[in-house]
Design an enzyme around this catalytic site. Structure first.
Site, PDB file in Angstrom:
ATOM      1  N   ASP A 231       0.902  -1.210   0.061  1.00 13.81           N
ATOM      2  CA  ASP A 231      -0.023   0.001  -0.076  1.00 13.81           C
ATOM      3  C   ASP A 231       1.118   1.289   0.019  1.00 13.81           C
ATOM      4  OD1 ASP A 231      -2.099   1.819  -0.167  1.00 13.81           O
ATOM      5  OD2 ASP A 231      -3.210   0.843   1.613  1.00 13.81           O
TER       6      ASP A 231
HETATM    7  C1  BGC Z   1      -4.995   3.281  -0.129  1.00 15.88           C
HETATM    8  C2  BGC Z   1      -4.862   2.400  -1.342  1.00 15.88           C
HETATM    9  C3  BGC Z   1      -4.743   3.214  -2.574  1.00 15.88           C
HETATM   10  C4  BGC Z   1      -3.490   3.693  -2.472  1.00 15.88           C
HETATM   11  C5  BGC Z   1      -3.161   4.573  -3.634  1.00 15.88           C
HETATM   12  C6  BGC Z   1      -3.593   4.370  -0.227  1.00 15.88           C
HETATM   13  O1  BGC Z   1      -3.679   5.129   0.705  1.00 15.88           O
HETATM   14  O2  BGC Z   1      -5.032   2.702   1.071  1.00 15.88           O
HETATM   15  O3  BGC Z   1      -6.189   1.686  -1.089  1.00 15.88           O
HETATM   16  O4  BGC Z   1      -4.744   2.120  -3.666  1.00 15.88           O
HETATM   17  O5  BGC Z   1      -3.459   4.910  -1.458  1.00 15.88           O
HETATM   18  O6  BGC Z   1      -3.974   5.571  -3.950  1.00 15.88           O
END
Ligand code: BGC
Length: 855
Positions: A231
């Site tokens: 993530d």
């Molecule tokens: C989120 C993810 C997301 C990523 C990119 C993170 O803060 O938890 O679900 O894909 O950001 O935007």
């Protein structure tokens, strides 16, 4: 392995063999917010990723490059239809290809452990089986379009409080039977090309370094052969991550991989074989999406093109859940209103406020009430946000569908008492200047929100030369009165409205703030200005760009915020009551706001914000035909639910929500949804009401008892049961036959069972019914300690369609796994011996037929 797979694997090995250590280490790290570097020497293109899950945003956070916005995941799951999810996936692949995206960062398959979870709207269900089935459909659909997925967030990311560090303490049985189960099912049935590991810890180890769950379980036991992406900003240690099985550290350019990883190999901390294993996974992903020369892409013939608008409209209606419908109040068409005709107007073509002509007096009329009826909330907040080309609000949809003069609109109650990014009535652009004030570049802005990440800057501007950014333009108010202006984001600002300075100051980061403060932080009001409806004024928010050199990510994010004049809430309600009194039917749209449901924080309660409950009660008191439309991504308390004629849950319905609402209210389509999660009467009845960690730990004390299993154990009656949802016809369940040992794919769970259900449409309209099959082990009877007993569970479901008077039969396979429990001591699945009750019906609380199965 097919022949193409073999060629791909050979090509991956050959490419890997040609890479030196530095290039390999570089390939595992984002080069910017969304992409991996290209390596032309081996014929490898740059892999582009983008959120997910309701649409594909692309690499820019802007409406300049709009995306189709489908209904939010809770709505998709409410369809109880993996095929609908698959069609949604195909559209997303089409969108991804249009935008040059190779991997969609979705689906989100964490569970609805507590209704307080901030990303509840972005997950499918409280039930792992339903989540797995919908997620499988979604992944199959996206990947059929030749685009990869990252099933996320692996694992246990079920709430947002302290999300970067929280240690979720989950015992083995709950982990296996609940939180890992959707991932396991999707890996088995859809073979995803990617997984995203979560921010949080599970049982002491952060998920980006969780060797046991990633290497032993995900890859070892389940056979996952895709790439594991962190993530965003979740990768925190070079050796910990690579040894824990993390393939890609996102975003870049500053990550724990790249040069740091090469160095760790040279110093002997990490074996090069671990890097090779990760590179192999990345190359395989690249090959599958067609980015590695000489390797066959996984998909060569693309599916038929999908009409995004039509699919968004159909999918929305498919997920709408009719919770209550007294005396057949809905659909409205039955002799009360003519059926819809004519095309929908484009977004914004309708009068925005209460300027609609009053009803002509001839024929039945509808009073449409609620702020969200006009300014629709079509998707949840955070990284799931996309910017659709148009939004059809309930007001747009019903105005187009009803005969002229039969609709009257009033705000009634406005739940958004906080400032939001300047949108309606604003025409803005961003101007970037250097330290001498010379303009470097500029670009138009769809709202007052600036979100520039990585290279996503207006042409001519660079992070090194840019000293200020001015959000500037005009604002034409739709209402006369005191307009509030404000800011979100960190830094130094100067705010000017209509030639007068409103505020000049600096916003600093609070102690507990999320690094994504500019996305999710609280808005700050900076001043109020009296303005006249229709008279344009100039607005400007000057942002002084801070030194960005020390940040892990080059980005500027801040917003110009606005809130229109607040009218006296009692007056607003009184106006709505008058409209409702004069109308044949009152339709009240109630909603949550972005400050209630979003990524980045959890909810504090389940109440509808503002005076919306008062509005519903006041309207219901004067109009017995009051229909409440609930526009929320997750459960809200509906204290007046027995006082109104009908309650229709539309979730966050996506860009065509208003059109779908008109279709369903007027009977052109049936509301097709069933609840994917139990709807509590009040928060206190929910099984898990605590999502705030204590000393950094969150204990999943309830074990396997979440959702409907927990309500049953506690003897608590919810407002609406798991699986509940009415259509526009009636069904009688006629017979249930069960054959053991035949059904299901066998596999790890051994053979399952086959269930045959016959049912008849006893109503007057054609309809679709979701037949649900629950399994309750009956072997241990009353003597077993109820806390240790295996709870009833959803084991299969299928949708049937039938015309009035018709009988249909459906066959449902129950997988072997449905008959098993995780034996914590032995560390393996164990078949639950003895008899099982097989129940078929309309919801967990409304099963119509039961059979006993002896395995
Ligand atoms: C989120 C993810 C997301 C990523 C990119 C993170 O803060 O938890 O679900 O894909 O950001 O935007």
């Amino acid at each position: 392995m097919t022949h193409a797979d073999q060629i791909r694997e050979d090509r991956v090995e050959a490419a890997l063999g040609k890479l030196d250590l530095d290039t390999k280490a570089r390939l595992l790290a984002g080069q910017d917010m969304w992409t991996l570097p290209a390596v032309p020497e081996i014929g490898l293109g740059s892999l582009v990723m983008s959120d997910g899950p309701v649409g594909v945003r692309g690499v820019r956070w802007t409406t300049d490059d709009p995306s189709v916005a489908l209904p939010s995941p809770t709505a998709l799951a409410a369809s109880w239809d993996p095929e609908t999810a698959r069609r949604a996936g195909r559209l997303l692949a089409q969108e991804a290809r249009r935008k040059g995206v190779h991997v969609v960062l979705a689906p989100t398959v964490n569970l609805h452990r507590s209704p307080l979870g901030g990303r509840h709207f972005e997950c499918y269900s409280e039930d792992p089986f339903l989540t797995g089935a919908i997620g499988t459909g979604y992944v199959l659909g996206v990947q059929e379009g030749g685009v990869g997925t990252t099933v996320k967030h692996f694992a246990g990311n079920d709430a947002e409080t302290e999300r970067f560090t929280v240690d979720n303490r989950i015992a083995g049985r709950a982990l296996r039977e609940l939180y890992l189960a959707p991932f396991a099912a999707i890996v088995k049935d859809a073979r995803p090309w990617g997984v995203m590991t979560a921010y949080n810890r599970v049982n002491g180890t952060t998920m980006t370094e969780h060797r046991h769950l990633v290497e032993e379980v995900l890859r070892g036991e389940w056979g996952f052969d895709g790439a594991n992406v962190s993530d965003w900003m979740a990768a925190r240690s070079t050796a910990g991550c690579i040894l824990g099985g993390l393939d890609i550290a996102m975003p870049g350019p500053q990550t724990v991989y790249g040069p740091a990883l090469a160095e760790a190999v040279r110093s002997g901390e990490v074996p090069e074989a671990a890097v090779d294993a990760a590179v192999r996974n990345v190359l395989r992903l690249a090959a599958r999406v067609g980015l590695l020369d000489g390797a066959p892409a996984a998909v060569t013939g693309l599916p038929e093109p999908v009409d995004g608008q039509a699919l968004a409209r159909e999918t929305a209606a498919r997920g709408f859940v009719l919770l209550r419908n007294e005396g057949g109040t809905l659909p409205l068409s039955s002799g009360r209103l003519p059926l819809p005709s004519g095309a929908l107007p484009s977004a914004g073509a309708l009068p925005p406020s209460g300027t609609l002509p009053p009803p002509s007096g001839a024929g039945p009329t509808v009073a449409l009430l609620g702020a969200a009826a006009r300014d629709a909330r079509v998707l949840g907040g955070g990284s799931a946000t996309v910017f659709p080309e148009r939004i059809v609000s309930p007001l747009d949809g019903l105005t187009a569908a009803l005969p002229p003069g039969s609709l009257r609109y009033a705000v009634g109650a406005d739940p958004s008492d906080e400032l939001t990014p300047a949108g309606q009535g604003f025409e803005l652009r961003a101007v970037c200047r250097d330290a001498t004030g010379t303009v470097l570049g500029e670009g138009s802005l769809p709202t007052g929100q600036v979100q520039w990440i990585g290279d996503d800057l207006p042409a001519g501007a660079t992070y090194e030369t840019m000293a200020s950014i001015e959000v500037t333009g005009t604002f034409t108010p739709r209402e006369t009165g005191e307009h509030a202006f404000g800011t979100r984001g960190l830094g130094a600002f100067t705010l000017t409205v209509d030639g007068a300075a409103v505020w000049e100051g600096v916003q600093r980061m609070g102690e507990e703030a999320d690094p994504f403060e500019a996305f999710f932080g609280a808005p700050s009001e900076r001043g109020r200005v009296s303005l006249e409806a229709g008279r344009p004024v100039r607005v400007s928010l000057l942002f002084h760009v801070p030194d960005l050199s020390t940040l892990p990510l080059k980005a500027v994010m801040f917003s110009l915020l606005h809130l229109g004049p607040r009218r006296d809430p009692d007056e607003l309600i009184a106006e709505a009551v008058e409209a409702a009194r004069a109308a044949d039917t009152a339709v009240v749209v109630v909603a949550t706001t972005e400050r209630v449901e979003s990524e980045g924080f959890d909810r504090k309660d389940l109440k509808l914000p503002g005076r919306q409950d008062d509005l519903v009660r006041a309207v219901a008191a004067v109009n017995p035909r009051t229909v409440v439309v609930v526009n929320a991504g997750s459960p809200v308390e509906l204290p007046w639910r027995e006082e109104v004629a009908a309650v229709l849950l539309t979730w966050f319905p996506g860009q065509e929500g208003g059109a779908a609402l008109a279709d369903v209210l007027l009977g052109a389509r049936e509301p097709g949804g069933r609840l994917p999660t139990t709807w509590p009467a009040v928060l206190a009845d929910a099984p898990v009401t605590e999502v705030v960690p204590v000393d950094g730990r969150l204990e999943y004390r309830e074990g396997v008892f979440i959702g409907y299993r927990a309500y049953e154990r506690a003897g608590t009656e919810p407002a609406y049961a798991f699986g509940h949802g009415l259509g526009y016809t009636d069904w009688s369940y006629e017979s249930l036959e069960v054959t053991s040992g035949t059904g299901g794919p066998g596999g790890p769970g051994g053979p399952g069972a086959t269930v045959r259900v016959r049912l008849a449409n006893t109503g007057t309209r054609p309809g679709r019914e979701v037949v649900q099959v629950y399994l309750v082990p009956a072997g241990d009877g009353e003597t077993a300690d109820v806390r240790d007993r295996t709870p009833g569970r959803l084991a299969g479901f299928a949708a049937v369609e039938a015309g009035p008077g018709e009988t249909v039969e459906t066959e449902i396979e129950l997988p072997g796994r449905a008959f098993e429990s995780w034996d914590e001591e032995a560390g393996r699945w164990r078949r639950t011996d003895g008899a099982h009750l097989v129940r078929a019906g309309r919801s967990y609380a409304d099963t119509r037929l039961t059979a006993t199965l002896h395995l």
